[in-house]
Design an enzyme around this catalytic site. Structure first.
Site, short mmCIF file in Angstrom:
data_model
loop_
_atom_site.label_atom_id
_atom_site.label_comp_id
_atom_site.label_asym_id
_atom_site.label_seq_id
_atom_site.Cartn_x
_atom_site.Cartn_y
_atom_site.Cartn_z
N GLU A 159 -7.63 -9.92 1.87
CA GLU A 159 -6.68 -8.89 2.23
C GLU A 159 -7.39 -7.64 2.40
OE1 GLU A 159 -3.47 -7.70 -0.72
OE2 GLU A 159 -3.96 -5.66 0.09
N HIS A 181 -8.63 -4.76 5.20
CA HIS A 181 -7.97 -4.09 6.48
C HIS A 181 -8.97 -3.35 7.44
CE1 HIS A 181 -4.39 -5.01 4.13
NE2 HIS A 181 -4.81 -4.31 3.10
N HIS A 223 2.63 -8.09 2.61
CA HIS A 223 1.82 -6.86 2.16
C HIS A 223 2.87 -5.97 1.80
CE1 HIS A 223 -0.92 -3.41 2.22
NE2 HIS A 223 -1.81 -4.31 1.89
N ASP A 254 -8.99 -5.72 -0.93
CA ASP A 254 -8.34 -4.73 -0.26
C ASP A 254 -9.13 -3.41 0.28
OD1 ASP A 254 -6.04 -3.31 0.51
OD2 ASP A 254 -5.34 -2.75 -1.49
ZN ZN Z 1 -3.75 -4.01 1.05
#
Ligand code: ZN
Length: 320
Positions: free
Chosen positions: A7, A9, A159, A283
């Site tokens: 996850e 980005h 998400h 993340d």
């Molecule tokens: Zn995220």
């Protein structure tokens, strides 16, 4: 230990805001957050250095929630963004993989774009940021997307995203703005909304229609593992499903550790779903790769479970 994080980005060139006013999204975990958010735009040495320092071999990249497609030409915008991501991955194919962004206002075009990105660009699935067109994804209009994912054997990552204004106005009214913003998003609201979204997909029968479809949710399961026994018992008889409700969560979902680096929710997650369904994530750039690494390497779990979470489950699910 070999770590794969899924996850993670980015915000590729065509999706960057024209002014910094549109850049804000996650708030409050890491300081200074603006410095971290700037890292969204970089898929090169800065990112690789943080990965190397934390032992992360592969990041599976996705467009961040604030990287919005052009609403007037959503399909072209998605194609361009996916091509940009593929180009960035091709510079470091052993370190990066990708999830597609989809033009969900047109579900048939989204199914086609998922097919193209998986078969032509080598993407591993798609990531969808929250509600679309004011709807949860259990709306039948989105069935073509799930049909394509099932046919291609790739997962959909569900998400969190900003709550609708109507929810914000009721649930978070009357609070000081910075408190309301945190509570509506990363401190609470994102997670329970995504948990609700996942439950809506289950009770609407999506997984009876597409039985081998796999979804991924982050943040240790968006509060569902803690609630699952009660939810399943109290939904009994209400939801007309082919399998017991909890079975869908155990058989059609993978859960990541994104953004949550404490032992209690991990142990709850492992007790409820088992180690075969849990996948390490950071993340990035909103959370620290080093903190995530220290957490997973020191968690009080067996070495077998640790290896599954660190990389084996991601390798199996995504064909890495
Ligand atoms: Zn995220």
């Amino acid at each position: 230990m070999r770590l794969i994080a899924i996850e993670e980005h980015v915000r590729t060139r065509s999706l960057r805001p024209t002014s910094e006013t549109g850049a804000g999204e996650h708030t409050g975990h890491v300081s200074p957050m603006s410095e971290r958010i700037a890292r969204l735009d970089e898929i090169g040495p800065v990112r690789l250095a943080e990965m190397d320092a934390a032992g992360i071999k592969i990041q599976v990249l996705s467009q961040t929630a604030s990287a919005r497609l052009d609403p007037n030409r959503e399909i072209e915008s998605a194609v361009k963004a996916n091509d940009e991501l593929a180009e960035a991955i091709s510079a470091h194919p052993d370190r990066f993989a990708g999830f597609a962004v989809l033009p969900l206002a047109d579900p048939d075009a989204s199914a086609e774009e998922l097919d193209r990105t998986v078969r032509v660009l080598g993407f591993k699935g798609a990531l969808i940021n929250g509600m679309q067109q004011g709807l949860f994804l259990d709306d039948p209009r989105y069935w073509p997307v799930f049909a394509a994912a099932e046919r291609l054997s790739v997962p959909i990552y569900l998400h969190p995203a900003e709550p609708p204004a109507s929810v914000r106005n009721v649930y978070y009214a009357g609070l000081e703005p910075s408190i309301a913003q945190a509570l509506a998003t990363s401190a609470w609201g994102w997670h329970v909304e995504t948990g609700l979204h996942a439950l809506r997909l289950i009770v609407s029968g999506i997984f009876d229609r597409f039985p081998t479809l796999q979804l991924i949710i982050g943040h240790m399961g968006e509060a569902i593992p803690f609630m699952l026994a009660r939810t399943a018992r109290n939904m009994e008889g209400a939801a007309k499903l082919e399998r017991p409700l909890a079975d869908y969560f155990l058989e059609n979902f993978y859960i990541t550790t994104s953004g949550m680096f404490t032992v209690q929710p991990l142990l709850c997650l492992l007790l409820v779903v088992g180690a075969d369904r849990v996948i390490f994530s950071v993340d990035y750039p909103y959370s620290s790769s080093q903190e995530a690494q220290e957490f997973i390497e020191s968690a009080p779990i067996s070495s077998t479970d640790r290896e599954k979470i660190a990389h084996l489950n991601a390798e199996r699910l995504l064909g890495l």
